[in-house]
Design an enzyme around this catalytic site. Structure first.
Site, PDB file in Angstrom:
ATOM      1  CB  SER A 103      -0.955  -0.004   1.195  1.00 54.73           C
ATOM      2  OG  SER A 103      -0.260  -0.212   2.409  1.00 54.73           O
ATOM      3  NE  ARG A 162       9.071 -11.545  -3.980  1.00 55.80           N
ATOM      4  CZ  ARG A 162      10.304 -11.911  -4.254  1.00 55.80           C
ATOM      5  NH1 ARG A 162      10.561 -12.592  -5.351  1.00 55.80           N
ATOM      6  NH2 ARG A 162      11.309 -11.591  -3.437  1.00 55.80           N
ATOM      7  CB  ALA A 188      -0.687   3.371   2.764  1.00 53.48           C
ATOM      8  CE  LYS A 212       5.749   3.073  12.937  1.00 56.64           C
ATOM      9  NZ  LYS A 212       4.557   2.562  12.225  1.00 56.64           N
ATOM     10  CG  ASP A 265       5.447   6.642  12.450  1.00 57.10           C
ATOM     11  OD1 ASP A 265       4.276   6.348  12.162  1.00 57.10           O
ATOM     12  OD2 ASP A 265       6.417   6.024  11.985  1.00 57.10           O
ATOM     13  NE  ARG A 287       1.253  -4.938   8.730  1.00 59.91           N
ATOM     14  CZ  ARG A 287       1.834  -4.057   7.934  1.00 59.91           C
ATOM     15  NH1 ARG A 287       1.125  -3.371   7.082  1.00 59.91           N
ATOM     16  NH2 ARG A 287       3.146  -3.859   8.001  1.00 59.91           N
ATOM     17  CG  ASN A 288       2.994  -3.129  14.471  1.00 64.30           C
ATOM     18  OD1 ASN A 288       3.677  -4.136  14.605  1.00 64.30           O
ATOM     19  ND2 ASN A 288       3.144  -2.324  13.426  1.00 64.30           N
ATOM     20  CB  VAL A 298       4.534 -11.687  11.354  1.00 65.76           C
ATOM     21  CG1 VAL A 298       5.247 -11.188  12.602  1.00 65.76           C
ATOM     22  CG2 VAL A 298       4.272 -13.176  11.460  1.00 65.76           C
TER      23      VAL A 298
END
Length: 341
Positions: free
Chosen positions: A13, A34, A140, A191, A244, A255-256, A279
């Site tokens: 993204s 890819r 993003a 972060k 950030d 995601r974190n 992950v």
């Protein structure tokens, strides 16, 4: 020299957003990935269906699965692949680069064996090429919607900083400059750990005072660690540090944060990763930073507590309460050093 042609290596993204901004600003841009079907979709439908399905991309943005084609003749190459693939991907084209081609890392992570940040990996692989990093509060999906955002370009090369600022700045994306390459990059990596901690706190239903305490003590840990590693702690007062940190610790888009929230809700680390589908960078970064903090004897109670939660099944509430019983210290260590308390 102005940037006329650029390559983005990676089909995610943020890489797509950067490629699209460059295309909007008149830079000839080729994005490598890819997945051939995604490349075809970008070229024919002007959409990245995997990461930004609701964003119409500039028709001038072209995609390819040919890595050599992407980097050949590019003034600047943005490296936007996960940290574990950076060495492999860049190593595959490093010998073909000309000295005037610059490399810009957008990847926020650490290579574990020697605790190398991505700029250090790039400098090791491409010692004759100028290197920069981009980092900041840059979700993003929001940038793709042209919501106002800002970022930091860090490089020791002033011409490269200036050219990147000119090529990436637009009405909704402001680019600031720094020469603290290491500090800006450390902010982006560290972060992610504290976003996981903030996810714990949110899932447990703790109050706004607690959230504020966690974020500010996270900032203290980040700057303490950065100074020990040779960075400028004042960098952490800017976009790449507190900026950030705040957006990653407060946004469900992170995601974190979502990993931390899932674990705080009772899921195991394995279950939360399965639910997320990948992950989060912060999980691995946590392991590497904890090891380095122990090695250098850096006081980082949140890092130590988060590690116990993720890998030893500790209770997140105990981590938050542990901050209330830790060693007394000054609020801002660089304003009031510990020996003057």
């Amino acid at each position: 020299m102005a940037i006329k042609r650029a390559a983005v290596i990676g089909g995610g993204s943020f890489g797509t957003v950067i490629a699209n901004i460059l295309a909007d600003n008149g830079v000839e841009i080729l994005q490598w990935m890819r997945n051939e079907s995604v490349a075809d979709s970008i070229n024919q439908e002007h959409v990245n269906p995997d990461y930004l399905p609701d964003t119409k991309l500039n028709p001038a943005l072209r995609a390819t699965t040919d890595l050599k084609e992407a980097v050949e003749g590019a003034d600047v190459i943005f490296v936007s692949v996960p940290s574990k693939f950076v060495r492999q991907v860049v190593g595959s084209f490093a010998s073909d680069l000309k000295p005037e081609q610059a490399l810009v890392s957008t990847t926020k992570g650490i290579e574990p064996d020697r605790f190398l940040l991505m700029s250090q990996v790039l400098e090791e692989l491409c010692p004759d090429n100028p290197v920069a990093v981009i980092s900041g509060p840059n979700l993003a999906k929001e940038i793709a919607k042209r919501e106002l955002a800002a970022t930091v370009i860090a490089s020791r090369n002033s011409d490269l900083r200036r050219n990147l600022q000119e090529s990436l700045s637009c009405s909704y994306f402001r680019v600031y400059a720094s020469d603290d390459l290491y500090g800006v990059e450390l902010g982006g990596a560290l972060k992610n750990i504290y976003a996981i901690v903030s996810g714990f706190i949110a899932a447990l239903g703790m109050g706004e005072n607690t959230k504020s305490m966690i974020i500010t003590r996270s900032l203290a840990e980040m700057s303490r660690f950065a100074e020990a590693m040779g960075a400028n702690p004042l960098t952490f007062l800017g976009l790449a540090g507190v900026g950030d940190l705040v957006v990653t610790c407060m946004s469900p888009l992170s995601r974190n944060y979502r990993v931390g929230y899932a674990i705080g809700s009772g899921q195991s680390l394995e279950e939360s990763v399965d639910e997320l589908g990948e992950v989060a960078e912060g999980v691995n970064t946590l392991r590497y930073v904890r090891e380095k903090a122990l090695e250098l004897d850096i006081y980082m109670p949140l890092v130590m507590g988060a590690y116990e939660i993720l890998f030893n099944h500790a209770d997140p509430k105990d981590v938050a309460k542990g901050l209330m019983t830790g060693a007394f210290a000054s609020d801002v260590e660089f304003a009031l050093p510990s020996h003057k308390i």
